[in-house]
Design an enzyme around this catalytic site. Sequence first.
Site, PDB file in Angstrom:
ATOM      1  N   HIS A 184      -3.833  -4.331   7.648  1.00 64.22           N
ATOM      2  CA  HIS A 184      -3.876  -3.197   8.571  1.00 64.22           C
ATOM      3  C   HIS A 184      -2.971  -3.433   9.781  1.00 64.22           C
ATOM      4  CE1 HIS A 184      -5.643   0.717   9.580  1.00 64.22           C
ATOM      5  NE2 HIS A 184      -5.162   0.386  10.756  1.00 64.22           N
TER       6      HIS A 184
ATOM      7  N   ARG B 168      -7.018  12.850   0.929  1.00 66.03           N
ATOM      8  CA  ARG B 168      -5.948  13.309   1.830  1.00 66.03           C
ATOM      9  C   ARG B 168      -4.581  12.747   1.447  1.00 66.03           C
ATOM     10  NH1 ARG B 168      -7.604  10.183   7.332  1.00 66.03           N
ATOM     11  NH2 ARG B 168      -9.522  11.280   6.897  1.00 66.03           N
TER      12      ARG B 168
ATOM     13  N   HIS C 229      -5.630   3.708  -1.796  1.00 66.31           N
ATOM     14  CA  HIS C 229      -6.957   4.086  -1.297  1.00 66.31           C
ATOM     15  C   HIS C 229      -7.240   5.526  -1.721  1.00 66.31           C
ATOM     16  CE1 HIS C 229      -9.667   4.515   2.579  1.00 66.31           C
ATOM     17  NE2 HIS C 229     -10.322   4.804   1.464  1.00 66.31           N
TER      18      HIS C 229
ATOM     19  N   THR D  42     -17.432  -2.168  15.625  1.00 64.29           N
ATOM     20  CA  THR D  42     -16.581  -1.725  16.742  1.00 64.29           C
ATOM     21  C   THR D  42     -15.118  -2.054  16.474  1.00 64.29           C
ATOM     22  OG1 THR D  42     -17.319  -3.750  17.788  1.00 64.29           O
ATOM     23  CG2 THR D  42     -18.209  -1.704  18.667  1.00 64.29           C
TER      24      THR D  42
ATOM     25  N   GLU E  11     -11.171  -9.145   3.291  1.00 66.30           N
ATOM     26  CA  GLU E  11      -9.899  -8.818   3.922  1.00 66.30           C
ATOM     27  C   GLU E  11     -10.183  -8.645   5.401  1.00 66.30           C
ATOM     28  OE1 GLU E  11      -7.134  -6.381   1.907  1.00 66.30           O
ATOM     29  OE2 GLU E  11      -6.316  -5.539   3.760  1.00 66.30           O
TER      30      GLU E  11
ATOM     31  N   GLU F 169      -8.695   0.633  -3.295  1.00 63.67           N
ATOM     32  CA  GLU F 169      -9.508   0.714  -2.063  1.00 63.67           C
ATOM     33  C   GLU F 169     -10.394   1.927  -2.134  1.00 63.67           C
ATOM     34  OE1 GLU F 169      -7.529   0.873   1.658  1.00 63.67           O
ATOM     35  OE2 GLU F 169      -6.476  -0.995   1.288  1.00 63.67           O
TER      36      GLU F 169
ATOM     37  N   ARG G  35      -9.302   8.262  -1.088  1.00 67.98           N
ATOM     38  CA  ARG G  35     -10.266   8.672  -0.053  1.00 67.98           C
ATOM     39  C   ARG G  35     -11.159   9.784  -0.584  1.00 67.98           C
ATOM     40  NH1 ARG G  35      -8.859   6.851   5.357  1.00 67.98           N
ATOM     41  NH2 ARG G  35     -10.586   8.187   5.932  1.00 67.98           N
TER      42      ARG G  35
ATOM     43  N   ASN H 215       0.857  -1.196   0.000  1.00 68.57           N
ATOM     44  CA  ASN H 215       0.000   0.000   0.000  1.00 68.57           C
ATOM     45  C   ASN H 215       0.895   1.248   0.000  1.00 68.57           C
ATOM     46  OD1 ASN H 215      -1.423   2.257   1.083  1.00 68.57           O
ATOM     47  ND2 ASN H 215      -3.055   0.897   1.725  1.00 68.57           N
TER      48      ASN H 215
ATOM     49  N   HIS I 223       0.914   6.208   1.920  1.00 66.75           N
ATOM     50  CA  HIS I 223       1.624   7.163   2.775  1.00 66.75           C
ATOM     51  C   HIS I 223       2.858   7.774   2.114  1.00 66.75           C
ATOM     52  CE1 HIS I 223      -1.442   6.731   5.604  1.00 66.75           C
ATOM     53  NE2 HIS I 223      -1.267   5.428   5.696  1.00 66.75           N
TER      54      HIS I 223
HETATM   55  N1  PXP Z   1      -5.865  -3.175   4.102  1.00 67.74           N
HETATM   56  C1  PXP Z   1      -6.834  -2.229   4.108  1.00 67.74           C
HETATM   57  C2  PXP Z   1      -8.206  -2.626   3.692  1.00 67.74           C
HETATM   58  C3  PXP Z   1      -6.540  -0.910   4.458  1.00 67.74           C
HETATM   59  O1  PXP Z   1      -7.504   0.017   4.439  1.00 67.74           O
HETATM   60  C4  PXP Z   1      -5.217  -0.574   4.791  1.00 67.74           C
HETATM   61  C5  PXP Z   1      -4.860   0.832   5.119  1.00 67.74           C
HETATM   62  O2  PXP Z   1      -5.449   1.233   6.269  1.00 67.74           O
HETATM   63  C6  PXP Z   1      -4.261  -1.579   4.781  1.00 67.74           C
HETATM   64  C7  PXP Z   1      -4.604  -2.871   4.439  1.00 67.74           C
HETATM   65  C8  PXP Z   1      -2.831  -1.299   5.121  1.00 67.74           C
HETATM   66  O3  PXP Z   1      -2.686  -0.984   6.459  1.00 67.74           O
HETATM   67  P1  PXP Z   1      -1.312  -0.429   6.986  1.00 67.74           P
HETATM   68  O4  PXP Z   1      -1.035   0.839   6.249  1.00 67.74           O
HETATM   69  O5  PXP Z   1      -1.550  -0.236   8.442  1.00 67.74           O
HETATM   70  O6  PXP Z   1      -0.269  -1.484   6.708  1.00 67.74           O
END
Ligand code: PXP
Length: 251
Positions: free
Chosen positions: A199, A54, A48, A106, A156, A75, A50, A12, A15
């Site tokens: 995540h 952002r 992703h 939650t 996922e 995403e 958004r 991913n 960032h």
């Molecule tokens: N999978 C999904 C569905 C996500 O939304 C994200 C980003 O929040 C990730 C994986 C990757 O998570 P991370 O950046 O914490 O590794």
Amino acid sequence: MGYFGKLRLGVNIDHVATVRNARGSAYPDPIRAALMAEEAGADGITAHLREDRRHISDEDINRLVETLSVPLNFEMAATDEMQKIALRHKPHAVCIVPEKREERTTEGGLDVVQDDNRLAHFIAPLREAGSRVSIFIAADQRQIDAAKRIGAQVIELHAGAYCDLHAEGRLEESDAELERLREMSSYAHSLGLEVHVGHGLTYKTVKPVAAFPEVMELNIGHFLIGEAIFLGLQPAISEMRRLMDEARGLL
Ligand code: PXP
């Protein structure tokens, strides 16, 4: 060992765009990061888009679609705007994620149980367009059943609780979360769903999850981009790949 397929690593790159946008400059370029990730052994790239843009921008998605040779996992929230964008690009995979508090369980995954009818109608055209639809949910049997019912091909599972508890040193609780992920991976696979996990995964938390035989893909971003500051992007990804292969008994 009875694994159900190769464990893919989806990197991913959101960032990289976060850092770029902090200055409103053109660098660091997330597409350059995606291409380097491919070279380092990523099996797919996740981004992703958004609603508030952002990090990843519309132009980033255009460029990823044009440039990538590995599959793009797009995403998005379940909104009309995002559906139009996905139908225009027809990415290999679409992962539906919650963005607003009221869309979440939650545990932080999408609340499919509460919104099953709308989501079933929402994902149908995406599937018809040829995208594999994944739903990001908590490791909860009711959410898995609902994901199956609405016609998702992939789920996922949200690893955030397991990873956060592990990072806080609450190891008994993090082990309990890990057990939940294990049981629910197996349950989802028994329903015919393909299982991904993502995540919060790090070098310290990845191996037990990578060892679940039913899991076919891990999506990892924030930790890898952070680690790239110290190691460089390609060594950071290669190390994650190595740990995954080791957990899978391939090394
Ligand atoms: N999978 C999904 C569905 C996500 O939304 C994200 C980003 O929040 C990730 C994986 C990757 O998570 P991370 O950046 O914490 O590794």
